[in-house]
Design an enzyme around this catalytic site. Structure first.
Site, short mmCIF file in Angstrom:
data_model
loop_
_atom_site.label_atom_id
_atom_site.label_comp_id
_atom_site.label_asym_id
_atom_site.label_seq_id
_atom_site.Cartn_x
_atom_site.Cartn_y
_atom_site.Cartn_z
N ARG A 88 -5.02 1.87 -9.88
CA ARG A 88 -4.44 2.54 -11.03
C ARG A 88 -3.78 1.90 -12.15
O ARG A 88 -3.76 2.37 -13.25
CB ARG A 88 -3.82 3.71 -10.25
CG ARG A 88 -2.26 3.19 -9.89
CD ARG A 88 -1.47 4.23 -8.99
NE ARG A 88 -2.52 4.27 -7.52
CZ ARG A 88 -1.78 5.37 -6.66
NH1 ARG A 88 -0.86 6.03 -6.85
NH2 ARG A 88 -2.55 5.26 -5.44
N LYS A 127 -2.00 -5.33 3.38
CA LYS A 127 -2.70 -4.26 4.26
C LYS A 127 -2.70 -4.77 5.83
O LYS A 127 -2.62 -6.37 5.72
CB LYS A 127 -4.06 -4.27 3.75
CG LYS A 127 -4.30 -3.56 2.46
CD LYS A 127 -5.96 -3.33 2.12
CE LYS A 127 -5.91 -2.58 1.14
NZ LYS A 127 -5.68 -1.03 0.88
N1 BES Z 1 -8.45 -0.07 -2.29
C1 BES Z 1 -7.62 0.71 -1.90
C2 BES Z 1 -8.13 2.24 -1.42
C3 BES Z 1 -9.32 2.27 -0.34
C4 BES Z 1 -8.86 2.39 1.04
C5 BES Z 1 -10.54 2.12 -0.68
C6 BES Z 1 -9.95 2.51 1.88
C7 BES Z 1 -11.45 2.07 0.30
C8 BES Z 1 -11.21 2.35 1.53
C9 BES Z 1 -6.58 1.01 -2.58
O1 BES Z 1 -6.12 0.12 -3.52
C10 BES Z 1 -5.15 1.43 -1.72
O2 BES Z 1 -4.94 0.52 -1.23
N2 BES Z 1 -4.53 2.58 -1.89
C11 BES Z 1 -3.48 2.95 -1.15
C12 BES Z 1 -2.67 3.65 -2.22
C13 BES Z 1 -1.25 3.66 -1.56
C14 BES Z 1 -0.51 2.37 -1.33
C15 BES Z 1 -0.31 4.88 -2.25
C16 BES Z 1 -4.00 3.74 0.16
O3 BES Z 1 -5.08 4.39 -0.11
O4 BES Z 1 -3.34 3.64 0.86
MN MN Z 2 -4.87 -1.31 -2.71
#
Ligand code: BES
Ligand code: MN
Ligand code: ZN
Length: 498
Positions: free
Chosen positions: A351, A277
């Site tokens: 997931r 990230k």
């Molecule tokens: N934990 C994150 C989602 C999230 C984002 C929670 C902001 C709280 C605040 C999750 O694991 C994630 O990173 N999801 C990705 C999915 C993508 C890679 C398909 C996302 O939402 O960008």
């Molecule tokens: Mn994630």
């Protein structure tokens, strides 16, 4: 310190000091019983203060009258309850929050619950005021070593005066249990990730055994034997061991009925892994275990109020780190279900955790219904903001019950679609499925992914990425973590499964 307020329920009488709280409607009239109790000098002082400050008694507004004439109370606080037409619908929980906000850090508070005729002042209303006040007073300051004088750990004796204090005290017992569950969930989400790694989270969940919850903790060796390779894949780049915790509360009147299963995503920190990230705001990913925190808070609430239900909570606890041992894009994992998953993005890790936990719950407990909570996608925050959690379900009855429980508690959910066209988006060239579906409908393809692991079990998925953390200040919460979902699911259970 998170619990400053000490509640009691008493018969109406004037206090010999401290802060006295009374309610007024938009006609600026106090209840006749309150007028009698205060006496003419204090009533006169209140009406002069209201006029001088142009106080309109809008719902949840407040006015402080210091040293009110004719009273021993140090100050009197008038809290508005708004228009007559709205008063039947007053949300006493939110009002209790507003009262706690208005009185601040007083040593003693007495709330006279009597209001105009169209304002509810029954025992349930009294208990709801206490619930709102307790939730509002919560603060997570465990790591502040320097506190202002008014931030010291002083407690507030918070009394609510009403017609039937014994009945109010009884109604408060169940709400106090739920409030403790919310506070527990908030504490877990607020804790820093160096303190709350999977094994420490599991230890805190294990403390539920004090309330009669049967707790099992599985470590990596045991999870490997079970075959949770999708979940273990997420944690394999971390120095901390992954854990799964099963919590069982057996309170149903009839033995042997199919339980409700509550499942939580517990990513104690989500760096994204190798698909790292961006740095800005990454610290918020300590809250990526909010789904699991809600499940623990809910199990606490159900056990503490001795709910007449059989409920199982299962949480998957991992840390998602980049490392030489971490999973890569292109890897293929075999899940507990036997289905294979091609990793496209290691940041779509929640997931993977849920896939194994959902399948495990289905196979072991044959549940009547499964509900999972997860901070699963940023896309749900784009779609719904922080006002609603995303609800996905294969069962209209459960979905409707969750929507209704959301309205009743203010923890609102908005139903989102599922369908085979979305499902196709996660088909993979190399495996049974891939772990992301591309840029479109990110929250829906994530839910479709989960759906492949629930079989025919009635199921709902709540994407709480927008509601569980970074919460805007509300009447009942001033903390970063909201504890979202504990009150919603407690209500859902109480209304339909006890
Ligand atoms: N934990 C994150 C989602 C999230 C984002 C929670 C902001 C709280 C605040 C999750 O694991 C994630 O990173 N999801 C990705 C999915 C993508 C890679 C398909 C996302 O939402 O960008
Ligand atoms: Mn994630
Ligand atoms: Zn995540």
């Amino acid at each position: 310190m998170s619990d400053r307020l000490k509640f009691s329920f008493v018969a109406p009488a004037l206090p010999s000091g401290g802060t006295l709280v009374v309610f007024a409607g938009d006609d600026l009239a106090l209840a006749p019983a309150v007028v009698d109790l205060l006496g003419p000098a204090a009533v006169e002082a209140v009406s002069r203060a209201m006029a001088a400050e142009k106080f309109k008694a809008k719902a949840k507004s407040s006015l402080v009258v210091p040293g009110p004439a004719g009273l021993q109370a140090d100050r009197l606080v008038v809290v508005g309850i708004g228009k007559a037409s709205d008063r039947r619908e007053t949300d006493h929980v939110a009002l209790g929050g507003a009262v706690a906000g208005a009185v601040g850090r007083a040593r003693a508070v007495l709330v006279l619950l009597d209001g105009p005729e169209d304002f509810r002042s029954d025992p349930e209303a009294a208990a709801d005021i206490a619930l709102g006040a307790r939730l509002r007073a919560y603060a997570f300051d465990r790591y502040k070593t320097k506190k202002d004088e008014d931030e010291q750990d002083l407690t507030t004796a918070f009394a609510i005066a009403c017609a039937d204090p014994a009945a109010a005290k009884k109604a408060w017992k169940a709400r106090d249990a739920v409030a403790s569950g919310v506070v527990l969930a908030r504490d877990l989400v607020n804790e820093p990730p160096n303190v709350l790694y999977p094994a420490e989270f599991a230890r805190r969940a294990a403390a539920l055994s004090d309330l009669g919850v049967e707790v099992e903790v599985f470590d990596e060796k045991q999870l490997g034997k079970i075959g949770m390779r999708a979940l273990l894949g997420v944690g394999q780049g971390s120095a901390h061991e992954s854990q799964v915790v099963v919590m069982r509360w057996s309170g149903a009147r009839k033995k042997g009925t199919a339980p409700l299963c509550f499942i939580g995503k517990g990513v104690c920190f989500d760096t994204g892994g190798v698909s790292l990230k961006p740095g800005a705001g990454m610290e918020d990913m300590k809250g990526d275990m909010a789904g699991a925190a809600c499940v623990v808070g809910l199990m606490h609430a159900l056990a503490a109020r001795k709910a007449k239900v059989d409920a199982v909570g299962i949480i998957g606890l991992v840390e998602n780190m980049p490392d030489g041992k971490a999973i890569r894009p292109g890897d293929i994992l075999t899940s507990l279900s036997g289905q294979t998953i091609e990793i496209i993005n290691t940041d779509a890790e929640g997931r993977l955790v849920l896939a194994d936990v959902l399948w495990y719950a289905k196979e072991r407990f044959k549940p009547a219904a499964m509900i999972d909570l997860a901070t699963l996608t940023g896309a749900i925050v784009v779609a719904l903001g922080q006002e609603n959690a995303g609800l996905f379900s294969n069962d209209d009855a459960i979905a409707d019950r969750l929507v209704a429980a959301g309205r009743a508690t203010g923890e609102n959910v908005w139903r989102m679609p599922l369908g085979s066209a979305y499902d196709k988006m996660i088909d993979s060239k190399f495996a049974d499925m891939k772990n992301t579906g591309g840029r479109h409908a990110g929250s829906v393809t994530a839910a479709q992914f989960l759906k492949r692991f629930v079989g025919d079990v009635p199921w709902a998925h709540l994407d709480v990425a927008g509601t569980a953390m970074g919460s805007p200040a509300s009447d009942v919460n001033r903390s970063w973590a909201s504890g979202w979902g504990v009150r919603l699911l407690d209500r859902f259970v109480a209304e339909h499964y006890e």
